[in-house]
Design a protein around this motif. Structure first.
Motif, PDB file in Angstrom:
ATOM      1  N   THR A 173       4.922  -3.212  -7.994  1.00 43.32           N
ATOM      2  CA  THR A 173       4.536  -4.607  -7.827  1.00 43.32           C
ATOM      3  C   THR A 173       5.556  -5.232  -6.886  1.00 43.32           C
ATOM      4  OG1 THR A 173       3.651  -4.669 -10.064  1.00 43.32           O
ATOM      5  CG2 THR A 173       4.106  -6.796  -9.014  1.00 43.32           C
ATOM      6  N   HIS A 214       3.189   3.127  -9.958  1.00 47.38           N
ATOM      7  CA  HIS A 214       2.751   1.849  -9.412  1.00 47.38           C
ATOM      8  C   HIS A 214       3.960   0.982  -9.091  1.00 47.38           C
ATOM      9  CE1 HIS A 214       3.508  -0.309 -13.212  1.00 47.38           C
ATOM     10  NE2 HIS A 214       3.043   0.771 -13.796  1.00 47.38           N
ATOM     11  N   SER A 262       1.631  -8.565  -5.077  1.00 44.86           N
ATOM     12  CA  SER A 262       0.619  -7.522  -4.888  1.00 44.86           C
ATOM     13  C   SER A 262       1.066  -6.256  -5.605  1.00 44.86           C
ATOM     14  CB  SER A 262       0.359  -7.251  -3.406  1.00 44.86           C
ATOM     15  OG  SER A 262       1.487  -6.677  -2.781  1.00 44.86           O
ATOM     16  N   ARG A 263       0.091  -5.402  -5.899  1.00 46.40           N
ATOM     17  CA  ARG A 263       0.379  -4.202  -6.674  1.00 46.40           C
ATOM     18  C   ARG A 263      -0.470  -3.057  -6.123  1.00 46.40           C
ATOM     19  NH1 ARG A 263       1.226  -2.980 -12.784  1.00 46.40           N
ATOM     20  NH2 ARG A 263       0.098  -1.024 -13.015  1.00 46.40           N
ATOM     21  N   ASP A 264       0.108  -1.856  -6.132  1.00 39.11           N
ATOM     22  CA  ASP A 264      -0.649  -0.663  -5.751  1.00 39.11           C
ATOM     23  C   ASP A 264      -0.256   0.474  -6.677  1.00 39.11           C
ATOM     24  OD1 ASP A 264      -2.519   0.835  -4.335  1.00 39.11           O
ATOM     25  OD2 ASP A 264      -1.069   1.480  -2.825  1.00 39.11           O
ATOM     26  N   THR A 265      -1.212   1.392  -6.870  1.00 42.77           N
ATOM     27  CA  THR A 265      -1.022   2.550  -7.735  1.00 42.77           C
ATOM     28  C   THR A 265      -1.298   3.806  -6.936  1.00 42.77           C
ATOM     29  OG1 THR A 265      -1.694   1.289  -9.669  1.00 42.77           O
ATOM     30  CG2 THR A 265      -1.803   3.679  -9.859  1.00 42.77           C
ATOM     31  N   TYR A 267       0.856  -1.186   0.000  1.00 40.41           N
ATOM     32  CA  TYR A 267       0.000   0.000   0.000  1.00 40.41           C
ATOM     33  C   TYR A 267       0.895   1.240   0.000  1.00 40.41           C
ATOM     34  CZ  TYR A 267      -3.452   3.474   1.428  1.00 40.41           C
ATOM     35  OH  TYR A 267      -4.264   4.591   1.484  1.00 40.41           O
TER      36      TYR A 267
END
Length: 188
Positions: A56, A54, A65-68, A10
């Protein structure tokens, strides 16, 4: 997380980037690998401009997991001390650049939301808004010149009120040179 599982990455809420500033994005420690939008493979990434970023991540168990995060360009806050002005002996002036800023820094080193002065000079304020953007304004305060004549006589001004052209007459003859400065009720 002794077994190697990490919570999903996050990056936090979207941010604002002030002109000329940077933002450091942090994916958090403990992942086996990091991959940012440009191929950068470290825990942190420095953003020099607005955009979409972003990351990864992969933990030791192979969970991906990935967040932008979106960074928008922030503008300098609008701050105004008003027009340059004058101050007369015994007077005070208070300058207030606006409210709601995260911090204030004045030319005299104070940090309040207003500045009261009793002398002529140049005064400035720097403010920082909630996004960390900096705004600045300066005001020059001139020394008031007494409007009382230096000699004991009556001065008449016609027409009063007028439209910019006036006739000045003195109750007694003036010898030598006389300088007259006129100001309207607001000191201009």
């Amino acid at each position: 997380h002794a077994n190697g599982n990490r919570p999903p990455v996050y990056l936090g809420p979207d941010l604002t980037l002030c002109s000329g500033g940077t933002r450091t994005l942090d994916a958090g420690a403990g992942y086996a690998s990091y991959r940012w939008q440009n191929g950068w493979a470290q825990q942190t990434f420095t953003a020099w401009a607005a955009g979409t970023f972003h990351v990864t991540t992969e933990d030791l168990c192979g969970n991906v997991s990935r967040d932008t995060l979106v960074i928008t360009e922030g503008a300098a806050p609008a701050v105004s001390l008003g027009p340059d002005t004058v101050i007369c002996d015994g007077e005070t002036l208070t300058f207030t650049p606006g409210s709601g800023f995260a911090s204030y820094r004045w030319s005299n080193g104070s940090a309040g939301s207003s500045l009261t002065v009793t002398a002529h000079g140049t005064y400035w304020v720097e403010v920082v808004d909630a996004d960390g953007c900096l705004g600045r304004d300066t005001v020059v305060v001139g020394q008031c010149v007494s409007s009382a004549p230096a000699f004991d006589t009556r001065i008449s001004l016609f027409p009063n009120p007028g439209q910019g052209r006036f006739q000045v007459s003195f109750g007694r003859p003036v010898t030598g040179e006389a300088h007259v400065r006129m100001f309207d009720v607001s000191g201009r």
